[in-house]
Design an enzyme around this catalytic site. Structure first.
Site, PDB file in Angstrom:
ATOM      1  N   GLY A   1      -3.076  -3.268  10.544  1.00  0.00           N
ATOM      2  CA  GLY A   1      -2.174  -2.956  10.115  1.00  0.00           C
ATOM      3  C   GLY A   1      -2.081  -1.537   9.593  1.00  0.00           C
TER       4      GLY A   1
ATOM      5  N   LEU B   1       0.726  -1.478  -0.304  1.00  0.00           N
ATOM      6  CA  LEU B   1      -0.027  -0.035   0.228  1.00  0.00           C
ATOM      7  C   LEU B   1       0.492   1.395  -0.035  1.00  0.00           C
ATOM      8  CD1 LEU B   1      -2.691  -0.422   2.447  1.00  0.00           C
ATOM      9  CD2 LEU B   1      -3.537   0.072  -0.484  1.00  0.00           C
TER      10      LEU B   1
ATOM     11  N   LYS C   1      14.812  -5.853   5.655  1.00  0.00           N
ATOM     12  CA  LYS C   1      15.235  -4.583   6.428  1.00  0.00           C
ATOM     13  C   LYS C   1      16.144  -5.234   6.969  1.00  0.00           C
ATOM     14  CE  LYS C   1       9.924  -3.633   7.713  1.00  0.00           C
ATOM     15  NZ  LYS C   1       9.261  -3.633   9.010  1.00  0.00           N
TER      16      LYS C   1
ATOM     17  N   ASP D   1       8.980   1.998  11.920  1.00  0.00           N
ATOM     18  CA  ASP D   1       7.615   1.228  12.077  1.00  0.00           C
ATOM     19  C   ASP D   1       7.375   1.690  13.974  1.00  0.00           C
ATOM     20  OD1 ASP D   1       7.628  -0.217   9.647  1.00  0.00           O
ATOM     21  OD2 ASP D   1       8.861  -1.348  10.273  1.00  0.00           O
TER      22      ASP D   1
END
Length: 279
Positions: free
Chosen positions: A240, A23, A73, A110
């Site tokens: 989320g 997204l 990551k 995050d």
């Protein structure tokens, strides 16, 4: 961020594998439109661990930054010039900014994104918390909980190896962690804050065990949504998309140098995209 972004940069993207579901392009493009950044573009690229070094080497001065998802990551860490304390604390970078000095700076949005999402719902201080799962997202959840949870965090895990990993992250992040076998996960639903970090389907069996009056559930999934656990939850529910929006807000601000980014417009765009996927 310690350095300014380049004044000539207008490109950004999200990298990962798989990446088609992301997204991030929808959210970032909505922010650019709201901020009047008509020349800016944000794309997605399928890149795995073997390809990340070549991808970075091929970028030019037009690039402002990158969003990273799994499995990049941790793979990106040795390729960066500098890493923030937040990212280093969990050995995970989800944001790369190419500074005006030509350096690649890695950060993790995050963690503050999760804290901001909770704060938006008035949750800034809890006595204890539950973490469901012990994968890559769980370490970021523990880092976020270190900022909002005064007491013990109980992690429900499926193996002794995962239990050792969670204890290790707890020690590193300064969080008191107790681990319990996944078979008893229903017990953890009584905590004032429950953070589910598991893949789709993993908590479906817990939906029948939710307490009559629950605290706050933060389920990091956004598609499919709501999860059975979220649909059955009697208290406050975050999903989320809440996390994705708040971490993307911080990414947009770092990559563009424009602040504040527009969370309402980004959320609306994300919700519209998710609705279109269910048609």
């Amino acid at each position: 961020m310690p350095h300014p972004v380049s004044e000539t940069a207008t490109r950004a993207a999200v990298l990962g594998s798989p990446i088609a579901h992301s997204l991030s392009p929808v959210l970032h493009r909505a922010a650019y439109a709201e901020l009047g950044l008509d020349a800016w573009t944000y794309d997605r690229y399928e890149v795995d661990e073997e390809g990340i070094a070549d991808f970075l080497a091929g970028l030019d001065a037009r690039w402002a930054g990158l969003s990273l998802t799994m499995p990049l990551k941790r793979a990106v860490l040795p390729l960066l010039d500098e890493v923030s304390e937040t990212a280093a604390s969990v050995e995970a970078v989800n944001t790369v900014v190419f500074t005006g000095e030509g350096r690649a700076f890695g950060d993790n949005t995050d963690i503050p994104g999760m804290v901001a999402a909770l704060a938006e719902r008035g949750i800034s201080d809890v006595e204890s918390a539950t973490v469901l799962g012990a994968g890559a997202t769980a370490s970021s959840a523990l880092a976020a909980l270190s900022r909002v949870c005064e007491g013990e965090v109980t992690a429900y895990v499926r193996s002794e190896e995962r239990a050792r990993e969670m204890h290790g992250w707890g020690e590193r992040l300064g969080v008191a962690v107790r681990t319990v076998d996944w078979a008893r996960a229903a017990e953890g639903l009584r905590a004032p804050l429950v953070v589910s970090t598991t893949p789709a389907g993993a908590t479906d069996g817990l939906a029948q065990a939710v307490p009559a009056s629950g605290g706050t559930l933060f389920d990091v999934l956004y598609d499919p949504w709501p999860t059975p656990l979220a649909a059955a939850w009697p208290g406050t529910v975050l999903g989320g998309l809440d996390l994705l929006v708040h971490q993307a807000v911080l990414q947009v601000e770092q990559m563009t140098g424009r602040s504040p980014a527009p969370p309402a417009a980004m959320r609306a765009a994300g919700e519209a995209e998710l609705r279109s996927r269910t048609v």
